[in-house]
Each structure stands twice: as C-alpha cells, then as structure tokens.
Design an enzyme around this catalytic site. Sequence first.
Site, PDB file in Angstrom:
ATOM      1  CG  ASP A  67      46.473  45.920  51.732  1.00  0.00           C
ATOM      2  OD1 ASP A  67      47.428  45.945  52.525  1.00  0.00           O
ATOM      3  OD2 ASP A  67      46.136  44.897  51.122  1.00  0.00           O
ATOM      4  CG  ASN A 136      42.068  35.163  45.292  1.00  0.00           C
ATOM      5  OD1 ASN A 136      43.150  35.708  45.504  1.00  0.00           O
ATOM      6  ND2 ASN A 136      40.920  35.655  45.736  1.00  0.00           N
ATOM      7  CG  HIS A 138      44.416  38.596  46.794  1.00  0.00           C
ATOM      8  ND1 HIS A 138      43.498  38.165  47.728  1.00  0.00           N
ATOM      9  CD2 HIS A 138      45.606  38.574  47.437  1.00  0.00           C
ATOM     10  CE1 HIS A 138      44.119  37.911  48.866  1.00  0.00           C
ATOM     11  NE2 HIS A 138      45.393  38.149  48.709  1.00  0.00           N
ATOM     12  CD  GLU A 143      40.320  39.395  47.262  1.00  0.00           C
ATOM     13  OE1 GLU A 143      40.632  38.351  46.650  1.00  0.00           O
ATOM     14  OE2 GLU A 143      40.707  39.648  48.415  1.00  0.00           O
TER      15      GLU A 143
HETATM   16  P1  PGA Z   1      50.304  35.886  52.945  1.00  0.00           P
HETATM   17  O1  PGA Z   1      49.285  36.845  52.166  1.00  0.00           O
HETATM   18  O2  PGA Z   1      51.675  36.513  52.767  1.00  0.00           O
HETATM   19  O3  PGA Z   1      49.871  35.936  54.372  1.00  0.00           O
HETATM   20  O4  PGA Z   1      50.210  34.542  52.318  1.00  0.00           O
HETATM   21  C1  PGA Z   1      49.608  37.286  50.888  1.00  0.00           C
HETATM   22  C2  PGA Z   1      48.411  37.959  50.267  1.00  0.00           C
HETATM   23  O5  PGA Z   1      47.278  37.523  50.501  1.00  0.00           O
HETATM   24  O6  PGA Z   1      48.621  38.929  49.510  1.00  0.00           O
END
Ligand code: PGA
Length: 269
Positions: A67, A136, A138, A143
Amino acid sequence: MEVVILPDAEAVGKEAARKIAVLIRRKPNCVLGLATGSTPIPCYRELIRMHKEEGLDFSKVTTFNLDEYYPIDPRHHQSYRYFMDENLFNHINIDKARTFVPYGLAPDPYEHCIWYEEQIKKAGGIDLQILGIGHNGHIAFNEPGSSLASRTRVKTLTRETIEANARFFERPEDVPRYAITMGIGTILEAREILLLATSEGKADAVAKAIEGPVTSMCPASALQLHPHVTFILDEAAASKLERKDYYKYVHEMSESLKRQIREKLANQI
Ligand code: PGA
C-alpha cells in the site's frame, strides 16, 4: 495454518528473514510482497545483514508493496516508498525498477490500481507475502468491513487513522486522506503468506485472526482460507491464543520430523 511463537521481536524478524532467504536461494527471480510499519523492520535489518555478510543476492528479485498513501510525493519522508528505500532497498543489490510501490502521485489512482494488479500478474504472481496486522485486525489498508474478495483499490482513510498520522506531518492539512491498497482478494492469491506480529497490543487481533470466525470485521481472519500461511509471533502477541501450547507442540514436532528427514536423506548420499 502454522503458528510459530518466538521469544521476542528480534527473533520474529530473523525467522521471517530466514524464510525469505531460503526462497531467494531456491528461486533467485522470486516475487516478494512487502509491508511497511514497525513490525517488519527487524526482518529487513536481518536481510540487509544477510546481503552484506552472506552475499544474499537480490539482483533478480521483484517486490510489490501492499500500500501507499494518496496523494503523497514518493520523496516525502512519510511515504511508504521512502520507508522501503530507507529500510531495505538502498542497502541491498535490488534493481529499483523491479521494486513496485503504489505511486502516490498517480494522475488517475483508479487506473493505477488496475495497472498495479496487472504488474503483479505479469511478474507471475507473488511467491511470498509479508504482512503485519493492525490492532483492529486490518491487513494493509483493508480496515474492518473490507470485502474479503477486494482487489487493489483507493480507500478513504478513517478519521482515526488521519488523526493518528497527523503527528508525522508538518500541518494537519498535509495528511493524505486516501490510500491505495492491495485488496484482501489480492493478498490471498500469494502462494505463501507470513504474518508477523509483535507486542501485547497485537494480542487481541492475533487471537481473533487465528481462532475467531472468518469475518470482514477482522480482515486478517480471511487468512484462515489460505492454504499456506504462517503466523510468526512473539510471546506477547501470542499471549491471548487459547491453543498456544498446542501450536508450540505442533511446531516442535514438525521441526523434529523435518530434521529426521534431512538426516535420513543425508545418510543416503
Ligand atoms: P505496525 O503496523 O507494524 O507499525 O504495528 C502494522 C499494521 O498496521 O499493519
């Protein structure tokens, strides 16, 4: 689905890097799916070390990132392109022309999503996809509520995400309002998937993804439908799994079987 539980974030990163290196040595022109965020940083650090000290060769590897914000200049320090260059690509011998990150300044982002999917197909599909997981549940910018069949598309960021990101930008109006993200359907087409999760904060999401029902309310739970997924977790991220001891037992047993087979084959030579 395999669940590997290791002592800490460093060990999680090393195990993911080891798996990536095995693939690169077996298939030098493999296609990797990569993620940004804090979780994969130890993995990228280990890959850089393997390149510098062990000659791990990325010259024929192709990569696709999950992304990118939209709109954002790829040179902006908060862009995912900048993150990948800084944390991995600038330190290994990869051909930058083969590192794909959705383009944050695409004149038509909708067209760009179609183009991005075409490039993945042209490259022969993704051999190994690295994923993180949000609190959450995702995966990438999918999301809760995202279709489990979704493809690469433009998403409007939630107000919470925009507020959480505001600290990284000079002015609130600089925070991108959209993102371009691979869909859950796109991710599920990778031949193999490694989901990395570290820290206590991820424990609920990890438990829901592995032991909860398959639901768009926890996008990572869609991985239950994939034939070749490994969750690589540290103890803290694994702490809310009901069947944690069972996963550890299964992992030990399968490692022991693999060792026995290797020894048997070596003795035959
Ligand atoms: P993080 O993010 O590795 O910074 O915890 C993971 C995500 O939100 O997919």
